[in-house]
Design a protein around this motif. Sequence first.
Motif, PDB file in Angstrom:
ATOM      1  N   GLU A 133       0.864  -1.188   0.000  1.00 19.37           N
ATOM      2  CA  GLU A 133       0.000   0.000   0.000  1.00 19.37           C
ATOM      3  C   GLU A 133       0.898   1.234   0.000  1.00 19.37           C
ATOM      4  OE1 GLU A 133      -3.426   2.187   2.753  1.00 19.37           O
ATOM      5  OE2 GLU A 133      -2.544   0.279   3.369  1.00 19.37           O
ATOM      6  N   VAL A 134       0.629   2.172  -0.913  1.00 15.58           N
ATOM      7  CA  VAL A 134       1.432   3.385  -1.050  1.00 15.58           C
ATOM      8  C   VAL A 134       0.532   4.590  -0.764  1.00 15.58           C
ATOM      9  CG1 VAL A 134       2.900   4.767  -2.551  1.00 15.58           C
ATOM     10  CG2 VAL A 134       2.869   2.262  -2.789  1.00 15.58           C
ATOM     11  N   PRO A 135       0.714   5.266   0.390  1.00  9.55           N
ATOM     12  CA  PRO A 135      -0.099   6.459   0.668  1.00  9.55           C
ATOM     13  C   PRO A 135       0.261   7.581  -0.306  1.00  9.55           C
ATOM     14  CG  PRO A 135       0.892   5.597   2.682  1.00  9.55           C
ATOM     15  CD  PRO A 135       1.566   4.907   1.537  1.00  9.55           C
ATOM     16  N   LEU A 136      -0.747   8.220  -0.847  1.00 13.71           N
ATOM     17  CA  LEU A 136      -0.552   9.317  -1.785  1.00 13.71           C
ATOM     18  C   LEU A 136      -1.056  10.620  -1.154  1.00 13.71           C
ATOM     19  CD1 LEU A 136      -1.688   7.598  -5.108  1.00 13.71           C
ATOM     20  CD2 LEU A 136       0.621   7.802  -4.179  1.00 13.71           C
ATOM     21  N   ALA A 298      -4.111  20.107   8.101  1.00 12.48           N
ATOM     22  CA  ALA A 298      -3.523  19.767   6.801  1.00 12.48           C
ATOM     23  C   ALA A 298      -3.520  18.259   6.598  1.00 12.48           C
ATOM     24  CB  ALA A 298      -2.112  20.334   6.706  1.00 12.48           C
ATOM     25  N   ARG A 299      -3.215  17.503   7.648  1.00 12.89           N
ATOM     26  CA  ARG A 299      -3.225  16.047   7.512  1.00 12.89           C
ATOM     27  C   ARG A 299      -4.640  15.530   7.292  1.00 12.89           C
ATOM     28  NH1 ARG A 299      -1.759  11.685  12.136  1.00 12.89           N
ATOM     29  NH2 ARG A 299      -3.762  12.488  12.896  1.00 12.89           N
ATOM     30  N   ALA A 300      -5.598  16.105   8.030  1.00 17.88           N
ATOM     31  CA  ALA A 300      -6.990  15.656   7.871  1.00 17.88           C
ATOM     32  C   ALA A 300      -7.480  15.880   6.447  1.00 17.88           C
ATOM     33  CB  ALA A 300      -7.879  16.387   8.866  1.00 17.88           C
ATOM     34  N   LYS A 301      -7.101  16.993   5.830  1.00 14.02           N
ATOM     35  CA  LYS A 301      -7.505  17.240   4.444  1.00 14.02           C
ATOM     36  C   LYS A 301      -6.775  16.313   3.481  1.00 14.02           C
ATOM     37  CE  LYS A 301      -8.782  22.105   5.091  1.00 14.02           C
ATOM     38  NZ  LYS A 301      -8.471  23.521   4.744  1.00 14.02           N
ATOM     39  N   GLY A 302      -5.528  15.977   3.806  1.00  9.37           N
ATOM     40  CA  GLY A 302      -4.763  15.095   2.933  1.00  9.37           C
ATOM     41  C   GLY A 302      -5.261  13.664   2.932  1.00  9.37           C
ATOM     42  N   VAL A 303      -6.023  13.271   3.942  1.00  8.77           N
ATOM     43  CA  VAL A 303      -6.540  11.905   4.013  1.00  8.77           C
ATOM     44  C   VAL A 303      -7.479  11.613   2.850  1.00  8.77           C
ATOM     45  CG1 VAL A 303      -8.029  10.391   5.409  1.00  8.77           C
ATOM     46  CG2 VAL A 303      -6.221  11.696   6.491  1.00  8.77           C
ATOM     47  N   ARG A 304      -8.072  12.658   2.268  1.00  5.41           N
ATOM     48  CA  ARG A 304      -9.024  12.453   1.173  1.00  5.41           C
ATOM     49  C   ARG A 304      -8.353  11.887  -0.071  1.00  5.41           C
ATOM     50  NH1 ARG A 304     -11.656  18.371   1.142  1.00  5.41           N
ATOM     51  NH2 ARG A 304      -9.417  18.834   1.011  1.00  5.41           N
ATOM     52  N   ALA A 305      -7.053  12.076  -0.219  1.00 11.08           N
ATOM     53  CA  ALA A 305      -6.367  11.568  -1.404  1.00 11.08           C
ATOM     54  C   ALA A 305      -6.386  10.041  -1.397  1.00 11.08           C
ATOM     55  CB  ALA A 305      -4.926  12.081  -1.440  1.00 11.08           C
TER      56      ALA A 305
END
Length: 451
Positions: A133-136, A298-305
Amino acid sequence: MNGRSDRAALLTLLLGLAGLAPAAAQHEHHTMPAPAPPATPATPAPGPAGPALTPGPAPNPGVPVYSLDDLERRAMEKNPALALADAAIRAAEGRRLQGGLLPNPVIGVEAEEIPISGEHEDDGKVGVFFSQEVPLGGKLRRNRELLGREVDQARVRAEAQRNRLLAQVRGLFYRTLAAQHRVEVRERLAGVTREAVEITKQLYNVGAADTADQLAVENEASLQDAALSGARIDLDALWAALRSAVGDPALAPGRIGGSLEEGLPVLDREEQHRQWLAQSPALREAEAEVARAEAALARAKGVRAPDLEIEGGVLDRRGDERPGGPDLGREGFAQLGFRVPLFNRNQGGIAAAEADLARARLSAEGARLGLESSFAATFSRYRQAAEQSRTYREGVLPRARTAYEQYLDHYRQMTAAYPQVLIAQRSLFQAEESYLRNLERAWEAVIGIQS
């Protein structure tokens, strides 16, 4: 001395010991004759007072003397609170390291088309596969930033803990030093009242005082002895607090080496106000919390990716080749997919992070407003105590000492009664105690402002 004069002298003594002697009574020494010396040796007249604060007895060479630098060094070495703060920093650094790592891959064995029974039980496909799994969307970077802010918070808290500890040690140092002086003043004052008891006994023996006079002076002596005992108990309690702050239960009580009068700084309000806001641990902690909340949003918004999922492997065909059949061998496979944020776009997580950020910003503003109020109150206490100390040092103490020395000189010339000497000496001791209290308050305010 006739009975009326003796009783007037005794009344002056009693009122003075009770703190009620009128000013006029303390200036009648020109008309009040000195008492006739008794057959036994008279109580010795007290010696002259010293400068500023009257020096106490010479320290015992066997008693340890502690300086402020020595106690601060011991606290930095021994107090467990600093070690706990360092451990919190290391834990936060460990979480930052962990939060920036890729998820571990999955490596396993895959089997397909394996017959359960029959003549072709050895047929099928067997192989190995690899899944990752690769987090983007910069999720790992944002994780590191968020956890890095928590490291910053841990460091700010450690620095605040260090400042609080130093302020605690410095405050206890000056409080103990003041209590040490207070015990010395109380010891001398208790000695004065014991001298008054002996003089009253002499007056009683010659009929110039009655039982009520003697009981009143004895009661005053008992009260001063109790006050001395209380001052010693307070000093013992402060030594216990010092041992706790230093983190050394075996710290032996001794003497505090230093002076309350020397080194008291003259603070500039504007400069101290600027430093108060720039270096305040409470404000720095609040600002660090704002930075952490921003990183969390910022992290919470990045989770949507969406995250990338990769899987691949190799399979081996098992079994014998059949006549006319295809050449059996190895075959590979691969899968590539994305976790699509169709239903869960972290809406709740983003809303919570936005609320946390608003709360952190409001808390920081509240902390700044609280600091403004706290600074105004602390600096006001400093100014009041410093001004009172200056008044005692430059006016009250010199006048009280001069009055005492003049009464003592008149007594030696047999033109003043000894009770007047005791009253003047007691007034001097009371002024010294008030001076000590103001110096102590001034130092507490200075430590509060600078620490």
